[in-house]
Design an enzyme around this catalytic site. Structure first.
Site, PDB file in Angstrom:
ATOM      1  N   LYS A 170      45.579  15.989  41.285  1.00  0.00           N
ATOM      2  CA  LYS A 170      45.364  15.856  42.872  1.00  0.00           C
ATOM      3  C   LYS A 170      44.000  14.931  42.940  1.00  0.00           C
ATOM      4  O   LYS A 170      43.552  15.355  44.106  1.00  0.00           O
ATOM      5  CB  LYS A 170      45.221  17.014  43.509  1.00  0.00           C
ATOM      6  CG  LYS A 170      46.672  17.842  43.230  1.00  0.00           C
ATOM      7  CD  LYS A 170      46.651  19.187  43.782  1.00  0.00           C
ATOM      8  CE  LYS A 170      45.665  20.252  43.172  1.00  0.00           C
ATOM      9  NZ  LYS A 170      46.000  21.513  43.721  1.00  0.00           N
ATOM     10  N   ASP A 217      46.833  29.010  42.655  1.00  0.00           N
ATOM     11  CA  ASP A 217      47.353  29.188  44.164  1.00  0.00           C
ATOM     12  C   ASP A 217      48.724  29.937  43.994  1.00  0.00           C
ATOM     13  O   ASP A 217      49.068  30.421  44.996  1.00  0.00           O
ATOM     14  CB  ASP A 217      47.241  28.114  44.999  1.00  0.00           C
ATOM     15  CG  ASP A 217      47.568  26.869  44.281  1.00  0.00           C
ATOM     16  OD1 ASP A 217      48.295  26.720  43.284  1.00  0.00           O
ATOM     17  OD2 ASP A 217      47.672  25.713  45.206  1.00  0.00           O
TER      18      ASP A 217
HETATM   19  C1  BGC Z   1      48.064  21.690  40.068  1.00  0.00           C
HETATM   20  C2  BGC Z   1      48.470  23.161  40.207  1.00  0.00           C
HETATM   21  C3  BGC Z   1      48.496  23.591  41.548  1.00  0.00           C
HETATM   22  C4  BGC Z   1      49.188  22.592  42.523  1.00  0.00           C
HETATM   23  C5  BGC Z   1      49.227  23.126  43.928  1.00  0.00           C
HETATM   24  C6  BGC Z   1      48.852  21.025  40.898  1.00  0.00           C
HETATM   25  O1  BGC Z   1      48.333  19.954  40.981  1.00  0.00           O
HETATM   26  O2  BGC Z   1      48.329  21.617  38.651  1.00  0.00           O
HETATM   27  O3  BGC Z   1      47.611  24.079  39.391  1.00  0.00           O
HETATM   28  O4  BGC Z   1      49.085  24.790  41.563  1.00  0.00           O
HETATM   29  O5  BGC Z   1      48.583  21.352  42.079  1.00  0.00           O
HETATM   30  O6  BGC Z   1      48.007  23.321  44.420  1.00  0.00           O
END
Ligand code: BGC
Length: 489
Positions: free
Chosen positions: A194, A229
């Protein structure tokens, strides 16, 4: 005299208006709409997800789930152990804190739990946005920034939040990135996602990093639980509804966690937990399959991303990327046809300039002349004077990208429902509740409606009646505090 001046100004404005309309008409006449539509039709064909294809995708995901549970590295789906083997009972009591880090904002939260009868007695939170340079800077700076915000949050608390004498404050740390947990309260970062990219944190225990930063702030607090989360959302959801089996995040990123039988996790070699259950963090964002409808736009987006080749499913379904896919499609079309005028609008060439909230506003415009679309195109992309046909075309592109995402996300949820055997009706008509959180699900109605419709289609009407989708608003913070509470000493 004055009247004549007004008259002249009005005439000039009217003439300008007519000229503008004629120019737009002429330009849009110059556009070969038949060919434009043909081009979009071809892209739509590549994005198409008939129900049979979705079922195949769900089966492929289920196969990967088994492989990921069998061994570490056995699949693109990491199927991470969360060490959460006790779900909340409602008896949790005391003052607990949570820290939720996972996107462009992070939240700090304190919650007073009142035990069996009391529930959540009171809670307060503060949201802080993370300066973009910290997302790609140093570990030390990022954790210092977080610990500082946490420390000032604690410093500002009122008398009603008194910690009992001699007791250390305890925190549930929601860290929403792939982590290999070493225990409930420790774990090493596998990789960032992200838009975060701080190389030195990879492989480090993020709880140790946070603890050091809290010490630097002089903050006396213990991390009692480290949770994803999705796990927090599941646990927060379960506190409210005993039938919650899955926590899903559809926001900037995407992922899911669910309750698995501990005996169905071959890679778990320790003693089986008393509850016989273990929450698994799937990290489904990293799912990849030749069945996924990948277009040239997705390939280019992936290639230019911070993590090429990774998080392919996430790049098709999550809020961070949907607007960017739309931008890429519009750019390609405008390079071939003058849909936005004779030149390609320069702003349209800037990656990530069209964010998913703007895409959502465009998609939801219900005005006859699509004035919101016109406004967004002007404000965001510097595109003026669009014809209705052009605006409709832009809406159509958003619709295609959002529907593909929603249908794929529904297939993911269907895979989990199948894996836990809730895809057929049980004798006792057991409910299965899916707790979902995240801005994409919460605010993009066309997306969430399509997801729910598709899931019903996948399950069939009868089974669909036993499956409930619940929006778990900010459940992950409370969930982390609850896990801290139920494992508190
Ligand atoms: C992450 C996860 C997370 C999800 C939602 C993803 O990019 O790898 O660990 O739960 O985003 O936040």
């Amino acid at each position: 005299m004055e009247k004549r001046v007004v008259c002249t100004a009005a005439t000039v404005a009217a003439v300008a208006c007519v000229v503008a309309v004629l120019v737009i008409r002429k330009r849009s006449k110059g556009i070969k709409w038949g060919k434009v539509r043909e081009m979009l039709k071809e892209i739509k064909l590549k994005c198409a997800l008939p129900i049979e294809r979705l079922k195949q995708i769900a089966s492929a995901m289920e196969t990967e789930m088994h492989a990921g549970l069998a061994s570490d590295g056995g699949s693109k789906l990491k199927m991470l152990l969360s060490y959460v083997d006790k779900l909340p009972t409602g008896a949790e009591e005391g003052l607990f804190y949570a820290l939720d880090l996972g996107g462009t904002n992070f939240r700090v939260l304190r919650v007073q739990l009142g035990g069996k009868e009391g529930g959540v007695v009171r809670q307060e939170h503060k949201e802080v946005s993370i300066p973009p340079h910290l997302m790609v800077g140093s570990s030390h700076d990022l954790f210092d920034f977080i610990a500082e915000a946490l420390s000032s949050f604690v410093a500002s608390e009122g008398e009603e939040y008194k910690v009992p004498e001699g007791k250390q404050r305890e925190l549930g740390f929601t860290f929403s990135f792939p982590v290999k947990q070493l225990s409930l309260s420790s774990g090493t970062l596998i990789k960032w996602t992200k838009g975060f990219c701080i190389e030195e944190t990879v492989g480090q225990d993020v709880v140790a990093e946070l603890t050091k930063a809290m010490e630097r702030q002089g903050l006396d607090m213990k991390v009692a639980a480290l949770v994803n989360d999705t796990v927090g959302t599941l646990v927060g959801g379960r506190y409210e509804d005993g039938d919650v089996m899955t926590g899903v995040i559809l926001g900037t990123g995407s992922n899911a966690a669910y309750v698995e039988h501990a005996s169905s996790i071959p890679k778990w070699h320790d003693e089986l937990p008393k509850s016989g259950e273990m929450v698994i963090n799937m990290e489904w964002g990293n799912f990849k399959s030749p069945l996924l409808p990948i277009t040239e736009f997705d390939e280019a987006l992936d290639f230019e991303s911070l993590n090429p080749g990774e998080q392919i499913y996430e790049k098709l379904i999550s809020g961070m990327y949907l607007g960017e896919v739309v931008r890429r499609v519009l750019l390609k079309v405008s390079e071939e046809f003058p849909i936005f005028g004779d030149i390609v609008p320069p702003k349209l060439e800037a990656p990530f300039i069209l964010r998913t909230p703007q895409m959502s506003a465009i998609h939801h415009d219900s005005s006859l002349d699509l004035k919101v679309v016109a406004k967004k195109l002007k404000e965001t992309l510097g595109i003026h004077n669009t014809s209705i046909k052009t605006r409709k075309f832009v809406v159509d592109v958003c619709d295609m990208v959002a529907k593909r995402a929603a249908r794929l996300a529904a297939a993911g949820i269907y895979a989990i429902i199948k894996k836990i055997g809730r895809d057929t009706l049980s004798d006792d008509k057991q409910r299965t509740v899916i707790a979902i959180d995240g801005g994409l699900f919460e605010h993009y109605t066309a997306f969430s409606d399509c997801l729910e419709r598709t899931l019903r289609e996948l399950l069939g009407e009868e089974v669909a009646n036993s499956v409930v989708i619940k929006h778990a608003n900010d459940g992950s913070g409370i969930g982390a505090a609850l896990i801290a509470a139920s494992h508190s000493n």
